[in-house]
Design a protein around this motif. Sequence first.
Motif, short mmCIF file in Angstrom:
data_model
loop_
_atom_site.label_atom_id
_atom_site.label_comp_id
_atom_site.label_asym_id
_atom_site.label_seq_id
_atom_site.Cartn_x
_atom_site.Cartn_y
_atom_site.Cartn_z
N ASN A 1 0.81 -1.23 0.00
CA ASN A 1 0.00 0.00 0.00
C ASN A 1 0.84 1.27 0.00
O ASN A 1 0.44 2.29 -0.57
CB ASN A 1 -0.92 0.03 1.23
CG ASN A 1 -2.09 -0.89 1.10
OD1 ASN A 1 -2.01 -1.90 0.41
ND2 ASN A 1 -3.19 -0.56 1.74
N TRP A 2 2.01 1.22 0.62
CA TRP A 2 2.86 2.42 0.67
C TRP A 2 3.28 2.83 -0.74
O TRP A 2 3.39 4.02 -1.04
CB TRP A 2 4.08 2.17 1.54
CG TRP A 2 3.77 2.11 3.00
CD1 TRP A 2 3.72 0.99 3.78
CD2 TRP A 2 3.45 3.20 3.85
NE1 TRP A 2 3.38 1.32 5.07
CE2 TRP A 2 3.21 2.67 5.15
CE3 TRP A 2 3.34 4.57 3.66
CZ2 TRP A 2 2.88 3.46 6.24
CZ3 TRP A 2 3.00 5.37 4.75
CH2 TRP A 2 2.78 4.82 6.02
N HIS A 3 3.51 1.85 -1.59
CA HIS A 3 3.87 2.15 -2.98
C HIS A 3 2.63 2.49 -3.80
O HIS A 3 2.62 3.44 -4.59
CB HIS A 3 4.60 0.96 -3.60
CG HIS A 3 4.88 1.13 -5.06
ND1 HIS A 3 5.87 1.97 -5.54
CD2 HIS A 3 4.29 0.58 -6.16
CE1 HIS A 3 5.88 1.93 -6.86
NE2 HIS A 3 4.94 1.10 -7.26
N THR A 4 1.57 1.73 -3.60
CA THR A 4 0.35 1.91 -4.40
C THR A 4 -0.25 3.29 -4.22
O THR A 4 -0.67 3.93 -5.19
CB THR A 4 -0.70 0.85 -4.00
OG1 THR A 4 -0.15 -0.45 -4.23
CG2 THR A 4 -1.98 1.02 -4.81
N PHE A 5 -0.28 3.79 -2.99
CA PHE A 5 -0.98 5.04 -2.71
C PHE A 5 -0.04 6.23 -2.49
O PHE A 5 -0.51 7.31 -2.10
CB PHE A 5 -1.90 4.87 -1.52
CG PHE A 5 -3.01 3.88 -1.76
CD1 PHE A 5 -3.87 4.05 -2.83
CD2 PHE A 5 -3.17 2.76 -0.95
CE1 PHE A 5 -4.89 3.13 -3.08
CE2 PHE A 5 -4.19 1.85 -1.18
CZ PHE A 5 -5.04 2.03 -2.26
N ALA A 6 1.26 6.06 -2.75
CA ALA A 6 2.15 7.22 -2.70
C ALA A 6 1.74 8.20 -3.79
O ALA A 6 1.58 7.82 -4.95
CB ALA A 6 3.59 6.78 -2.89
N PRO A 7 1.51 9.47 -3.46
CA PRO A 7 1.04 10.43 -4.46
C PRO A 7 2.01 10.57 -5.64
O PRO A 7 3.23 10.52 -5.47
CB PRO A 7 0.94 11.74 -3.67
CG PRO A 7 0.83 11.32 -2.25
CD PRO A 7 1.63 10.07 -2.12
N LYS A 8 1.45 10.75 -6.81
CA LYS A 8 2.24 11.01 -8.02
C LYS A 8 2.13 12.51 -8.31
O LYS A 8 1.06 13.01 -8.65
CB LYS A 8 1.70 10.20 -9.21
CG LYS A 8 1.55 8.70 -8.94
CD LYS A 8 2.86 8.03 -8.63
CE LYS A 8 2.72 6.52 -8.56
NZ LYS A 8 1.85 6.03 -7.48
N ILE A 9 3.25 13.22 -8.14
CA ILE A 9 3.24 14.68 -8.19
C ILE A 9 4.20 15.16 -9.27
O ILE A 9 5.41 14.86 -9.22
CB ILE A 9 3.62 15.29 -6.83
CG1 ILE A 9 2.63 14.79 -5.75
CG2 ILE A 9 3.61 16.81 -6.89
CD1 ILE A 9 2.98 15.23 -4.35
N SER A 10 3.70 15.91 -10.22
CA SER A 10 4.51 16.43 -11.31
C SER A 10 5.50 17.48 -10.80
O SER A 10 5.25 18.17 -9.80
CB SER A 10 3.61 17.06 -12.38
OG SER A 10 4.35 17.78 -13.32
N ASP A 11 6.63 17.62 -11.50
CA ASP A 11 7.64 18.62 -11.13
C ASP A 11 7.12 20.05 -11.23
O ASP A 11 7.70 20.97 -10.66
CB ASP A 11 8.87 18.48 -12.02
CG ASP A 11 9.63 17.18 -11.75
OD1 ASP A 11 9.45 16.61 -10.67
OD2 ASP A 11 10.41 16.76 -12.63
#
Length: 339
Positions: free
Chosen positions: A213-223
């Motif tokens: 879950n730590w990998h699955t739900f880590a936010p994906k944030i653009s630069d």
Amino acid sequence: NAVRRALACFGNGVQINGAEIKNSTAVDGGNGGAICAADCSVSIRYSDLSGNKATADGGAVSITSGSLLNVSMSTRFTGNHAARSGGGLACSGCKNIILSGGTIFRHNEAEGGGGAVFAKGATAELRSTGSQFLKNTAQQDGGAIHIVKSFKWLSDSDILTENTAHNSGGGFAVEGTALLLNGKTMVTGNSGGGGGGGGLFWNSLAPNRSAQNWHTFAPKISDTVIFDDTNTARYGKNMATQPRSLRSVTANYTAENDGAFKTRPNLTAIDYYGQDVRGKGLEGWTIAVEMDEDSLKKIADQTGGRYFRATDSDSLKQIYMQIDSLEKSEVKWIDHSEY
């Protein structure tokens, strides 16, 4: 009828253009002070929803049971209030929400989570493009936006400014949901006053520190996304999570009357980013401590030590007795003090 809202939609579709819906109330536990929809497709354009109240969820709008909501063309949610969650807008089991075209949420308040928007159990993507979330307040998590166990939330070039959560997540609070922040999204001046994540608080719902879950739900944030130093919180002024593991900070050594020493390690909970968890971020959490027995046994063998494991108070007493019976060595140290 005790529920005095402006519009209810059940099993149909409705389009609202250029409307002003003000000071409507859903009482007696009602959702959606202005609009309540179940299994319905709702489109709102060029409209103003202000001063509406719900005694449950969705101060202005509540959508449930597979409903779809499309809000666009500078529609404004202003000064709405929910006695539970979603000061402006609430979704419970809806399909999706699309916010675009300069939609504005300002000065909305929830006594639960999500000062502007709250969503739980949404089955498709929740998407906001070019929307503004300004000075909204949640008494719990998510000053602007609180998303729980939903498919995904995507913000593209949104502005989240001066929102306040009295627990965690001044801008965003996200639990068990994929979060994508793209474009020129700005998260500034928000406050997670009592807990973590002035800009963003995310909860992986992981049972332990190594769960997927730590990998699955880590936010994906653009630069290109901006978080700045004007966000504030008890810990993690920009981003924070629930406790992930424990860290030993120092050990206190206390001399007993018989000359023996007792050791009491000081432990602190840390989050995904290695930050000390403080305030309301510590409330209600159980931290699973994982132990690699094979590695500990090897360390003991290689260093000439012994490995002990206690599973209950009786076995712990037996271990103490064994340790007391071991050969003792004199330990000397130099103590430096500064005044």
